[in-house]
Motif scaffolding. Sequence first.
Motif, mmCIF file in Angstrom:
data_model
loop_
_atom_site.group_PDB
_atom_site.id
_atom_site.type_symbol
_atom_site.label_atom_id
_atom_site.label_comp_id
_atom_site.label_asym_id
_atom_site.label_seq_id
_atom_site.Cartn_x
_atom_site.Cartn_y
_atom_site.Cartn_z
ATOM 1 N N UNK A 78 0.602 5.283 -12.076
ATOM 2 C CA UNK A 78 1.606 6.248 -11.617
ATOM 3 C C UNK A 78 1.037 7.117 -10.495
ATOM 4 N N UNK A 79 -0.265 7.348 -10.514
ATOM 5 C CA UNK A 79 -0.881 8.071 -9.390
ATOM 6 C C UNK A 79 -0.833 7.213 -8.126
ATOM 7 N N UNK A 80 -1.056 5.907 -8.287
ATOM 8 C CA UNK A 80 -0.951 5.007 -7.138
ATOM 9 C C UNK A 80 0.462 5.044 -6.569
ATOM 10 N N UNK A 81 1.454 5.037 -7.448
ATOM 11 C CA UNK A 81 2.845 5.108 -7.003
ATOM 12 C C UNK A 81 3.150 6.449 -6.333
ATOM 13 N N UNK A 82 2.459 7.506 -6.771
ATOM 14 C CA UNK A 82 2.666 8.842 -6.191
ATOM 15 C C UNK A 82 1.996 8.990 -4.833
ATOM 16 N N UNK A 83 1.069 8.043 -4.496
ATOM 17 C CA UNK A 83 0.474 8.101 -3.158
ATOM 18 C C UNK A 83 -1.036 8.074 -3.100
#
Length: 235
Positions: free
Chosen positions: A76-81
């Motif tokens: 989810x951090x990867x998806x957040x940027x």
Amino acid sequence: MSDGLLQTTDLRAGYGEASVLSGISLTLARGATLALLGRNGAGKTTLVDTLAGLTTHHGGTIVLDGQDITRLRPERRAAAGIGWVPQERNIFRSLTVEENLTAVARLGRWTVERAYELFPRLKERRGNLGNQLSGGEQQMLAIARALVLNPKLLLLDEPLEGLAPIIIDELLLALRAIVEGERLGMIIIEQKARHILPLCDAAIILDRGMAVYQGTAKGLLDDETALSRHLAVER
């Protein structure tokens, strides 16, 4: 700050019950590049791994582009940027260069073709498997993979480690192109302080999980006393 990309406040983290980071507070402006320096075992990789969500959180907060990501899982951090290039590179060795890139690419400014423009070697080897690349080419592929995710913040853990001087020069040119042409935040861990500081806006030196220096990269580059005391770097 109004143009802030990343802010950590009193960040404490480690592995299991063991604490490594002791209250790290930092702010990174949008489009800025931070050199993360320190001797071996100082906590540099732990800090980057903590931003990526791979350690045990003991306290403090992480805010990315206005979103509190402190409790988010790594994906989810990867998806957040968050784009992360670990020392191990984590490329798919059984896939071709092109398959490595297309497998993870997301819509955005960084396309596979733009990655090839940044790293012409990869375009030449687009049909080669990951395990057929040299160490330097694997590093280029790892960075390209992170870029085609179109992150807001790119984390690089010792991208120049163990590479031949000619490859180091190529990577530094590529990193400079990113710094000068994109509003992409970057945090770069590097042992070769004099290589990386000219590319950076700010610098932090860690020692035993604490920040012992925070300032501009240029200020540190000009501070022979700090370089010698904290990093054993001599002119």
